[in-house]
Design an enzyme around this catalytic site. Structure first.
Site, PDB file in Angstrom:
ATOM      1  CD  GLU A  25      49.864  37.769  40.700  1.00 26.16           C
ATOM      2  OE1 GLU A  25      50.862  36.588  40.711  1.00 26.16           O
ATOM      3  OE2 GLU A  25      50.378  38.799  40.229  1.00 26.16           O
ATOM      4  CD  GLU A  62      51.398  40.330  36.853  1.00 28.91           C
ATOM      5  OE1 GLU A  62      50.961  40.752  37.819  1.00 28.91           O
ATOM      6  OE2 GLU A  62      50.486  39.917  35.900  1.00 28.91           O
TER       7      GLU A  62
END
Ligand code: ZN
Length: 439
Positions: free
Chosen positions: A300, A280
């Protein structure tokens, strides 16, 4: 003031007077009319003699810190924005002890015995809360920018800055100081992002904005990996899980904004693992070059959560959505750089043995361009890629060109052209601008 969401006092008949005075920025303490004891907090009966014959007197508001603690994290989410804050017991001159917060002060400067004075914080129409600040702090309230002012060495040593970074390094170099290298530097943790690193990244990317010579920022990781995401050791227990998650979300957004809001061309250098929050971070860059052996993914979902640092929003803007969804839903941590390139993510992939060399070639090439033109190009292309009508994007482009026409480099080139005796337009090929001028 109306947006205050934290708990407010529940006013009782015997505390009404106290809160009314507080709203007028007066600090009242109770006094027993029979035994003369001073009383805090307000109550119905004197704790010394059980008399209900109690009155009020106004306190000077001066106090000394008896004890304190600095709250760094793991608080009720509503208090997250205040972190770090100082919770303290202070002894008023009048002899009573209050629990309060110390404000207008760097938490590291608070010490036992420190002189403080009351400072009322107006939080709603009805309530002002008594807090304490160092005596004299009102006259000299440090502004956030103050510590960053150049030449203010005393403040700079205390404040967060390249010299005090612990989790990243920050270096400006390259030809004519055109390149800033920001390196994640927790190699033993695969550069996992902890709170300190998040704060340092925010500081570094905001700092480099002010450096005019820099056109390119290289974001890379020290050691074997680029970055494996948020440091899971920030979740000490399940009970505290939620506030830590909230923190990650808030600070994470600030990190993203610091990178995407930086007007320099940010080039991500991806090697080793680039996972979860690490990916990210990479997605916030303008260009992404990867070594062939890099392994990339968002993990995640394997913990039952989702990327919270822009992964689910930026991936679908970085590759076709059917591929972005696979990346997020599969939780795979072993996408190869080539696979990701084919899926649309990366700018380019280089074989490991030439990665360093090829990467530096690109950095040299791009950083040789005018920083101001790079900045404008980034701005216009980002606006265009964000969507909106083509007319809007074209307007931004025209503005950009007009703006660049005022840049010193172009002015110099135009002046040189005007001085030519025949006035003929000469085709300008990059560096010719400079040689024409010297004729
Ligand atoms: Zn009494």
């Amino acid at each position: 003031m109306s947006g205050y969401t934290k708990p407010l006092p529940e006013v009782q008949p015997w505390t009404q007077e106290f809160w009314k005075a507080a709203k007028e920025h007066r600090l009242l303490i109770q006094e027993c009319c029979d035994c003369k004891a001073k009383i805090f907090y307000p109550r119905k009966y004197c704790p010394e003699c059980w008399s209900s014959n109690l009155g009020w007197s106004q306190a000077s508001g001066k106090a000394k810190v008896y004890s304190f603690t600095v709250t760094m994290d793991m608080v009720e989410p509503k208090f997250m924005e205040d972190l770090p804050y100082v919770l303290a017991l202070v002894d008023l001159e009048e002899g009573v002890r209050m629990m309060t917060r110390i404000v207008d002060c760097d938490p590291e400067e608070v010490h036992i015995g420190m002189g403080v004075e009351v400072s009322f914080q107006d939080v709603t129409e009805e309530f002002a809360l008594p807090m304490f600040r160092p005596i004299g702090a009102a006259a000299r309230k440090p502004s956030p920018a103050e510590g960053k002012a150049q030449g203010d060495t005393a403040a700079a040593e205390e404040a967060l800055g390249p010299k005090t970074y612990k989790t990243i390094t920050y270096e400006i170099g390259g030809k004519n100081n055109t390149v800033c290298r920001i390196t994640l530097n927790r190699p033993d943790k695969h550069n996992a992002i902890d709170r300190r690193m998040a704060r340092e990244l925010i500081d570094a990317f905001r700092r480099v904005r002010e450096v005019q010579s820099v056109g390119v920022v290289v974001l890379s990781g020290a050691g074997k990996s680029f970055c494996t995401g948020g440091d899971l050791s920030v979740f000490p227990s399940l009970a505290e899980h939620r506030s830590a998650m909230d923190w990650l979300a808030h600070e994470g957004l600030d990190v993203q904004k610091a990178i995407t809001g930086c007007e320099k061309v940010v080039i991500g250098k991806i090697h080793g693992y680039c996972l979860a929050g690490g990916l990210e971070l990479a997605l916030c860059c303008d260009l992404l070059y990867a070594a062939e052996s890099a392994r990339i993914g968002t993990t995640e979902i394997n913990m039952g959560i989702l990327p919270g640092w822009g992964g689910t929003t930026r991936l679908p803007r970085s590759m076709p959505i059917f591929r972005a969804k696979e990346v997020v839903f599969s939780g795979r941590r072993d996408y190869t750089a080539r696979e990701m390139y084919e899926m649309g993510l990366l700018t380019r992939v280089f074989p490991d043995e030439v990665f360093e060399e090829k990467f530096e070639d690109m950095v040299r090439l791009i950083s040789s361009k005018s920083p101001i033109a790079l900045r404008m190009g980034k701005e216009v292309m980002d606006r265009s890629a964000e969507g909106g009508s083509i007319e809007t994007a074209l307007a931004v482009e025209r503005n950009g060109i007009q703006w660049l026409q005022n840049s010193p480099a172009l002015q110099a080139a135009m002046d040189a052209y005007r001085k030519k005796p025949d006035g003929l337009v000469q085709q300008q090929k990059g560096s010719n601008i400079q040689s024409d001028r010297n004729r």
